[in-house]
Design an enzyme around this catalytic site. Structure first.
Site, PDB file in Angstrom:
ATOM      1  N   SER A 111      -0.586  -1.798 -15.327  1.00 22.51           N
ATOM      2  CA  SER A 111       0.523  -1.257 -14.534  1.00 22.51           C
ATOM      3  C   SER A 111       0.107   0.032 -13.831  1.00 22.51           C
ATOM      4  O   SER A 111       0.561   0.309 -12.725  1.00 22.51           O
ATOM      5  CB  SER A 111       1.762  -1.032 -15.402  1.00 22.51           C
ATOM      6  N   GLU A 112      -0.773   0.841 -14.471  1.00 27.82           N
ATOM      7  CA  GLU A 112      -1.357   2.020 -13.811  1.00 27.82           C
ATOM      8  C   GLU A 112      -2.770   2.281 -14.307  1.00 27.82           C
ATOM      9  O   GLU A 112      -3.128   1.918 -15.438  1.00 27.82           O
ATOM     10  CB  GLU A 112      -0.520   3.287 -14.045  1.00 27.82           C
ATOM     11  N   THR A 113      -3.542   2.934 -13.432  1.00 23.73           N
ATOM     12  CA  THR A 113      -4.874   3.465 -13.751  1.00 23.73           C
ATOM     13  C   THR A 113      -4.901   4.895 -13.239  1.00 23.73           C
ATOM     14  O   THR A 113      -4.380   5.187 -12.159  1.00 23.73           O
ATOM     15  CB  THR A 113      -5.975   2.635 -13.072  1.00 23.73           C
TER      16      THR A 113
END
Length: 305
Positions: free
Chosen positions: A46-48
């Site tokens: 969902s995020e990096t």
């Protein structure tokens, strides 16, 4: 061939392979924004996050956050997880690691306190960078079609479906039961219709559904869907949890309040997460929102550039 190191962690859990996965690039110097986006798309979490030296030397780092499709100004689990990774290092860009960190982000400064068990860093608590912003309301019928439930199962006792933000906007709706919450299935075509109708969420239309009981109203079960951002369902959404906690506290009749909230998310995905939200309200205004959780390390390695 050049390489860049990465670490992955599970956030909002103390158990491996549950919670919300996050990829962290602890030293992203030399990477362009385009390269960061490609790496985030490759991980498909969902995020990096990508950690850079701060612009102000009094701060700890600049942190850039990417979903699989876009850069975003703030998010909860990336900050908690990134602080956990950096807090376990000996130093950050040549400076020793203390218990307090300050991240520069597009939404503003994010203040972090590391959580420890003895000498071990176990997680982090962050202060949301933005004040509570309440947006427009959303029709029950649109919410219902987004996730294929009955419009009458959306509760309006506390509030109508609405946008709220403490750094990143989400649409919020309260449902009548755990059974209804479990039935929710996102329809991407209707999410596209909702995004065209409501422009507050610049990355699409991110929908946070929740339910709570009268007996224990501050233990909340939730699910979050953002199919237009290539996140069909998110196991833990800190920025949404912080915004919901702030909004619900703002609705309390008392002008002064301190509320502790636990948000349980990801259960339906088999990735149960526990998110702590502490909200302070004084003189009728929500002025502090803190988000906390535990983390565990999962993988480390190198990306070939």
């Amino acid at each position: 061939m050049n390489t860049v190191a990465y670490v992955t962690v599970d956030v909002f859990t103390s158990e491996r392979f549950v919670g919300n996965p996050l990829a962290v690039i602890p030293d992203a110097r030399g990477l362009s924004g385009d390269a960061m986006q490609k790496i985030a798309t490759e991980f498909n979490y969902s995020e990096t996050t990508f950690v850079l030296p701060p612009e102000n030397p009094d701060h700890t780092a600049r942190v850039r956050i990417f979903t699989p499709t876009a850069e975003i100004p703030f998010a909860g689990h990336p900050n908690v997880g990134t602080a956990f990774v950096l807090g376990r290092q000996r130093e950050i860009f040549g400076k020793p690691v203390g218990d307090g960190l300050t991240f520069e982000e597009d939404a503003g400064l994010v203040e972090v306190t590391l959580l420890r068990s003895g000498d071990d860093v176990t997680g982090a608590s962050i202060r949301a960078p933005g004040s509570l912003k309440i947006g427009e309301t959303i029709a029950n019928e649109l919410i219902a079609r987004c996730v294929q439930i009955e419009p009458l199962s959306i509760r309006r006792t506390s509030h109508a479906p609405i946008f709220a933000s403490v750094g990143l906007p989400f649409a919020f709706a309260e449902l009548d039961s755990l059974e209804t919450l479990g039935k929710a299935r996102p329809n991407a075509a209707v999410f596209a219709e909702a995004a065209a109708r409501h422009k507050e969420d610049k990355t699409g239309f991110s929908l946070f559904l929740y339910t709570r009981s009268a007996e224990n109203p501050w233990h909340i079960r939730a699910r979050m869907f953002a199919p237009l951002d290539n996140v069909i369902e998110d196991p833990a959404t800190g920025s949404a949890s912080a915004a919901l906690g702030a909004y619900l506290t703002s609705l309390l009749p008392a002008r002064d309040a301190e509320v502790k909230i636990t948000i349980e998310q990801g259960v339906e995905m088999g990735r149960r997460s526990l998110i702590g939200v502490d909200v302070r309200k004084s003189d009728g205004m929500v002025n502090d929102v803190f988000l906390s959780g535990s983390c565990v390390k999962i993988m480390r390695g190198e990306i070939l550039l």
